[in-house]
Design a protein around this motif. Structure first.
Motif, PDB file in Angstrom:
ATOM      1  N   LEU A   1      48.366  47.939  32.743  1.00 33.51           N
ATOM      2  CA  LEU A   1      49.211  48.781  33.577  1.00 33.51           C
ATOM      3  C   LEU A   1      49.342  48.174  34.970  1.00 33.51           C
ATOM      4  O   LEU A   1      50.398  48.265  35.606  1.00 33.51           O
ATOM      5  N   ILE A   2      48.264  47.553  35.469  1.00 36.35           N
ATOM      6  CA  ILE A   2      48.231  47.027  36.832  1.00 36.35           C
ATOM      7  C   ILE A   2      47.849  45.547  36.814  1.00 36.35           C
ATOM      8  O   ILE A   2      46.889  45.158  36.148  1.00 36.35           O
ATOM      9  N   ILE A   3      48.590  44.736  37.551  1.00 37.94           N
ATOM     10  CA  ILE A   3      48.205  43.364  37.840  1.00 37.94           C
ATOM     11  C   ILE A   3      47.828  43.310  39.309  1.00 37.94           C
ATOM     12  O   ILE A   3      48.647  43.607  40.188  1.00 37.94           O
ATOM     13  N   VAL A   4      46.578  42.961  39.578  1.00 41.66           N
ATOM     14  CA  VAL A   4      46.095  42.864  40.955  1.00 41.66           C
ATOM     15  C   VAL A   4      46.162  41.409  41.398  1.00 41.66           C
ATOM     16  O   VAL A   4      45.610  40.526  40.745  1.00 41.66           O
ATOM     17  N   ALA A   5      46.850  41.174  42.496  1.00 35.12           N
ATOM     18  CA  ALA A   5      46.915  39.850  43.105  1.00 35.12           C
ATOM     19  C   ALA A   5      46.268  39.925  44.491  1.00 35.12           C
ATOM     20  O   ALA A   5      46.013  41.005  45.021  1.00 35.12           O
ATOM     21  N   GLY A   6      46.019  38.764  45.072  1.00 39.75           N
ATOM     22  CA  GLY A   6      45.316  38.718  46.347  1.00 39.75           C
ATOM     23  C   GLY A   6      43.911  38.183  46.149  1.00 39.75           C
ATOM     24  O   GLY A   6      43.462  37.977  45.015  1.00 39.75           O
ATOM     25  N   TYR A   7      43.192  37.972  47.243  1.00 47.31           N
ATOM     26  CA  TYR A   7      41.928  37.240  47.155  1.00 47.31           C
ATOM     27  C   TYR A   7      41.081  37.506  48.390  1.00 47.31           C
ATOM     28  O   TYR A   7      41.554  38.038  49.404  1.00 47.31           O
ATOM     29  N   SER A   8      39.803  37.093  48.278  1.00 49.64           N
ATOM     30  CA  SER A   8      38.925  37.105  49.450  1.00 49.64           C
ATOM     31  C   SER A   8      38.309  35.735  49.708  1.00 49.64           C
ATOM     32  O   SER A   8      37.701  35.532  50.763  1.00 49.64           O
ATOM     33  N   ALA A   9      38.450  34.807  48.760  1.00 50.32           N
ATOM     34  CA  ALA A   9      37.855  33.477  48.956  1.00 50.32           C
ATOM     35  C   ALA A   9      38.669  32.394  48.252  1.00 50.32           C
ATOM     36  O   ALA A   9      38.111  31.416  47.761  1.00 50.32           O
ATOM     37  N   TYR A  10      39.971  32.546  48.225  1.00 47.68           N
ATOM     38  CA  TYR A  10      40.864  31.544  47.637  1.00 47.68           C
ATOM     39  C   TYR A  10      41.586  30.870  48.791  1.00 47.68           C
ATOM     40  O   TYR A  10      42.299  31.535  49.552  1.00 47.68           O
ATOM     41  N   PRO A  11      41.419  29.558  48.983  1.00 48.43           N
ATOM     42  CA  PRO A  11      41.915  28.916  50.203  1.00 48.43           C
ATOM     43  C   PRO A  11      43.380  28.483  50.158  1.00 48.43           C
ATOM     44  O   PRO A  11      43.783  27.614  50.936  1.00 48.43           O
TER      45      PRO A  11
END
Length: 488
Positions: free
Chosen positions: A219-229
């Motif tokens: 239902l949901i695709i989450v994109a984004g990051y906290s440690a992807y340069p």
């Protein structure tokens, strides 16, 4: 639009210094240990290289706004629909903050109540579930609200809630705990799977994401990051979501400042492409600690039910500080700052790689550098983090893709440029930072425990290196004073 000459966050004027000294004296009269800890924190931040990618320095107007009597108000609900009387001024604060957020990011609707990033993500998840699961079910059951359901209908609805699917970036690839990590509530809410990065390049593989989405049908695709340069192509992510009828939710908590500052535009700006975007308001956005959700008109009513759906009473004083920070972010000064953050991250990457350090993805094009300290120095992330802290360099250990040392000890160290850029550092200073990092870590070796096995958290540094690096770091930051003139 606010004046484009808004003061830099680390500056201070002649009126502010005595006010802050008086504030500490007042606190000290009640609990001197808290006042002393506050003074010590300012001292530590002044005399260390703050490289934690999720930290920054808020301006004095932002800090001052949090210390007002708005902290005394209960205001459950949202603008014009409160469960408490006397909230007209909180309504103004929330409306101004939302107005600035919508104008800054080009969003249809902003919900500024979340207390943190995880609160923002929980609000977003439950808003999507409410829109796509609860509301269709209520129409099917012929009920007006959840409270009108029979026990049998409620059991059916709970089953539907608990059978939804989501995918997000794995923790070791650079995702966040709230993107479906099993020990986190997000991993318990959904039937969840993770996508990673290419094992050779460390880059996001959109074909693999699409393959997983087509097979799993979340239902949901989450994109984004906290440690992807690196940057993400959100137009491609939306194409994948549309192909299976999923909702694209983007967590831009780390790079919101680069979006606000127009460093990320077009396909790299998540707001035109995602139905739901979450963020924190600190980190690269340089505001108070808190969260926010941006949504298209379709989800506005759902997200406005964040309280009482997920949240308790909103923090009026923090929403006020968010409004001030968002006003600051709408200036040309902030845009210039955001571009420097990205430029400085590249300079730091070049300085590290020229000295033989292995970086995940071999560089950066956002604000993050992720060092593979195991490959570069034979250390765990925990050892490197501790050795750097001894040397006056504040970082955090972080997993790298397929990390052999796991999520606690790790093989990586994550560093970012937002905070030191706020202090005025440029490419030359960040090259010196790279040299100090390498000097400290080259002088660090793992220490063998009594069992004969390497002690993962134990290390030794060559005599005098930590003190020497710390002194050089202190000299470097001394050229860029933090709140100069404010002596506590």
């Amino acid at each position: 639009m606010p004046d484009s000459t808004y003061p830099e966050p680390v500056s201070i004027n002649e009126k502010a210094a005595p006010a802050y000294r008086t504030l500490l004296d007042i606190i000290s009269s009640v609990e001197p240990r808290i006042a002393e800890a506050t003074r010590a924190e300012l001292h530590d931040q002044r005399h260390s290289l703050k490289l934690i990618a999720s930290e920054n320095y808020a301006s004095l107007p932002v800090l001052a706004t949090m210390g007002t009597w708005f902290s005394d108000k209960y205001a459950e609900g949202t603008i014009g629909h409160r469960f408490y009387a006397g909230c007209q001024n909180v309504d103004t604060v929330e409306a101004v903050a939302a107005e600035h957020a919508c104008e800054l990011f080009g969003a249809d609707h902003a919900y500024v109540q979340p207390h943190s990033g995880i609160d923002a993500n929980l609000t977003a998840y439950w808003s999507i579930l409410a829109h796509h699961v609860e509301m269709p079910a209520l129409a099917e059951f012929g009920s007006r609200t959840v409270n009108d359901l029979s026990q049998e209908d409620w059991d059916t609805l709970r089953h539907r809630f608990n059978d939804q699917r989501a995918i997000g970036m794995s923790l070791d690839a650079g995702g966040h705990l709230t993107h479906g990590f099993r020990p986190n509530i997000s991993g318990k809410m959904f039937n969840q799977r993770s996508y990673g990065t290419d094992p050779t390049t460390g880059l996001l593989d959109y074909a693999k994401v699409r393959e997983l989405a087509l097979e799993f049908k979340p239902l949901i695709i989450v994109a984004g990051y906290s440690a992807y340069p690196r940057r993400v192509n959100f137009a491609k992510m939306r194409e994948i979501a549309d192909e299976i009828g999923a909702v694209l939710m983007v967590d831009m908590a780390h790079f919101a400042g680069l979006v606000a500052g127009k460093v990320f535009t077009g396909d790299e700006d998540p707001v035109p492409h995602a139905q739901v975007v979450t963020t924190t308001t600190h980190k690269s956005l340089r505001g108070p600690r808190g969260g926010m959700v941006l949504v298209t008109k379709e989800y506005a009513d759902d997200v406005d039910r964040g309280c009482p759906m997920v949240l308790g009473g909103p923090l009026g004083h923090v929403m006020a500080a968010k409004a001030v920070a968002l006003a600051e972010a709408r200036t040309q000064t902030f845009r210039d700052y955001a571009q420097k953050v990205a430029d400085n991250a590249k300079a730091l990457a070049e300085g590290l790689m020229s000295r033989g350090v292995k970086l995940v993805t071999n560089g950066t094009d956002n604000h993050i550098n992720l060092l593979d300290v195991t490959a570069s120095f034979g250390l765990t992330g925990r050892q490197a983090e501790s050795a750097l802290l001894d040397s006056g360099i504040v970082t955090n250990r972080n997993s790298i893709p397929a990390d052999p040392n796991g999520a606690w000890y790790t093989s990586g160290v994550r560093i970012g440029t937002p905070a030191l850029t706020s202090r005025g550092f440029g490419a030359e200073e960040f090259d010196r930072v790279a040299a100090l990092i390498v000097e400290a870590l080259k002088a660090t070796t793992p220490r063998t425990a009594s069992s004969g096995k390497p002690g993962k958290a134990k290390y030794v540094m060559a005599d005098g290196v930590a003190d020497r690096v710390h002194a050089e770091a202190d000299e470097l930051v001394g050229n860029f004073p933090l709140y100069p003139g404010l002596e506590l």
